[in-house]
Design a protein around this motif. Sequence first.
Motif, short mmCIF file in Angstrom:
data_model
loop_
_atom_site.label_atom_id
_atom_site.label_comp_id
_atom_site.label_asym_id
_atom_site.label_seq_id
_atom_site.Cartn_x
_atom_site.Cartn_y
_atom_site.Cartn_z
N ALA A 61 0.83 -1.22 0.00
CA ALA A 61 0.00 0.00 0.00
C ALA A 61 0.86 1.26 0.00
O ALA A 61 0.52 2.25 -0.65
N LEU A 62 1.97 1.23 0.70
CA LEU A 62 2.87 2.38 0.72
C LEU A 62 3.36 2.70 -0.69
O LEU A 62 3.37 3.87 -1.11
N MET A 63 3.74 1.68 -1.44
CA MET A 63 4.24 1.91 -2.79
C MET A 63 3.13 2.37 -3.73
O MET A 63 3.36 3.19 -4.63
N VAL A 64 1.92 1.87 -3.54
CA VAL A 64 0.80 2.26 -4.41
C VAL A 64 0.36 3.70 -4.11
O VAL A 64 0.20 4.52 -5.03
N PHE A 65 0.16 4.02 -2.85
CA PHE A 65 -0.47 5.29 -2.49
C PHE A 65 0.51 6.45 -2.29
O PHE A 65 0.08 7.61 -2.22
N SER A 66 1.81 6.16 -2.17
CA SER A 66 2.77 7.26 -2.04
C SER A 66 3.75 7.29 -3.20
O SER A 66 4.63 8.15 -3.24
N PHE A 67 3.61 6.35 -4.15
CA PHE A 67 4.50 6.24 -5.32
C PHE A 67 5.95 5.99 -4.89
O PHE A 67 6.89 6.36 -5.59
N ALA A 68 6.15 5.36 -3.74
CA ALA A 68 7.50 5.17 -3.21
C ALA A 68 8.26 4.12 -4.00
O ALA A 68 7.71 3.09 -4.39
N ARG A 69 9.53 4.37 -4.21
CA ARG A 69 10.43 3.35 -4.75
C ARG A 69 10.65 2.29 -3.67
O ARG A 69 10.65 2.59 -2.48
N ALA B 185 8.71 14.00 1.71
CA ALA B 185 7.62 13.72 2.64
C ALA B 185 6.28 13.84 1.94
O ALA B 185 6.10 14.71 1.07
N MET B 186 5.35 12.96 2.29
CA MET B 186 4.01 12.97 1.69
C MET B 186 2.96 12.64 2.73
O MET B 186 3.19 11.78 3.60
N PRO B 187 1.78 13.31 2.66
CA PRO B 187 0.67 12.89 3.52
C PRO B 187 0.12 11.55 3.03
O PRO B 187 0.20 11.24 1.84
N CYS B 188 -0.44 10.78 3.94
CA CYS B 188 -0.93 9.44 3.59
C CYS B 188 -2.36 9.49 3.06
O CYS B 188 -3.21 10.21 3.60
N HIS B 189 -2.62 8.72 2.05
CA HIS B 189 -3.98 8.42 1.61
C HIS B 189 -4.68 7.75 2.80
O HIS B 189 -4.05 7.04 3.59
N HIS B 190 -6.00 7.94 2.92
CA HIS B 190 -6.68 7.40 4.11
C HIS B 190 -6.56 5.88 4.21
O HIS B 190 -6.50 5.32 5.31
N THR B 191 -6.49 5.19 3.06
CA THR B 191 -6.33 3.73 3.09
C THR B 191 -4.95 3.37 3.62
O THR B 191 -4.80 2.48 4.46
N LEU B 192 -3.92 4.04 3.11
CA LEU B 192 -2.56 3.80 3.59
C LEU B 192 -2.45 4.13 5.07
O LEU B 192 -1.79 3.40 5.83
N GLU B 193 -3.08 5.20 5.49
CA GLU B 193 -3.06 5.58 6.90
C GLU B 193 -3.60 4.46 7.78
O GLU B 193 -3.01 4.10 8.81
N THR C 107 1.54 1.65 -10.91
CA THR C 107 0.10 1.45 -10.69
C THR C 107 -0.52 2.67 -10.01
O THR C 107 -1.58 3.16 -10.40
N GLY C 108 0.15 3.18 -8.97
CA GLY C 108 -0.38 4.33 -8.25
C GLY C 108 -0.41 5.58 -9.11
O GLY C 108 -1.41 6.33 -9.10
N ILE C 109 0.65 5.82 -9.88
CA ILE C 109 0.69 7.00 -10.74
C ILE C 109 -0.40 6.94 -11.80
O ILE C 109 -1.09 7.93 -12.06
N THR C 110 -0.57 5.78 -12.42
CA THR C 110 -1.60 5.63 -13.46
C THR C 110 -2.99 5.84 -12.87
O THR C 110 -3.84 6.53 -13.46
#
Length: 319
Positions: free
Chosen positions: A158-166, A198-206, A272-275
């Motif tokens: 979820a972190l990689m999907v919702f924050s676009f993290a490498r 730094a990025m705020p979390c999507h509510h699902t990721l949170e 996936t998250g970016i798209t």
Amino acid sequence: MKIELLAPTSAALPTLVVAAGERASVRFLEFFASAIRNPHTRRAYARAAGDFLAWCAGAGASSITAVQPLHVASWVELQTQTHSAPTVKQRLAAIRHLFDWLVTGQIVPHNPAASVRGPSHTTNKGKTPVLDATEARQLLDSIDVSTPIGLRDRALIALMVFSFARIGAALAMRGEDVYVQQRRLWVRLREKGGKTHAMPCHHTLEAYLHAYLEGTGIADDPRGPLFRTVARGTGQLSDTPLPQANAYAMVRRRAFVAGIGTKIGNHTFRATGITAYLKNGGTLENAAAMANHASTRTTQLYDRRRDEISLDEVERILV
């Protein structure tokens, strides 16, 4: 080629470098120790330099000072027969940078790779396999979160999907890199080049991160790694950071269990998250900022919205 940074020996160096003398040997090792900070780049450049200089020795060059543009051009031509164009361009870049370093150190009089052109290569779409939103949700929902391992795996994906993290930035996180700011949970990522993002979390990721931190006790260890291996025979998380290879194996295993046929990898979730973001009205400029890309051209490689257009158009071929 083996690079010994602490105790260089002649056995650790290509023969052409040793033949050029002690100053050349020291300068050669300094290139990998001082000029390149990224360990992945260092390994890739060391392999390219080792392969090239071994080939030059076989071609009759007596020393690194005897390498000519013709050697570089011939080697590049051979590389195109066994490697992709981007790989050949990266390997040629390694040789160029190495010889630039040797020129400034007055080891060689000129850079033999400066005038050699690599293979042409242009692309407007990356090759990373991407999941659509339904598949991504299917994967996340399929994870059994009744165990610490399940909580960890769901939170990482979820972190990689919702924050676009490498994946590298995600696995480098510590417990303190998940924190509250402005009454929202934020994540701190250490990206390439030592940049902090730094990025705020999507509510699902949170929700997933809260469940992971509280369900595993990691919240009580802010200086420890956020994502950890499993202690052998216990089913509990250890104090050891999760290696990237283990994360890849986990992703492949989770995808298989979820019934996803696409051969995905760690980088899939960033694309996936970016798209998904762009499909839902997000802008390319904001996507680049969220992904910490220096240019929107890089972000465009992750935009797979055109894949769906192509599939729809193919179905118009009625025979």
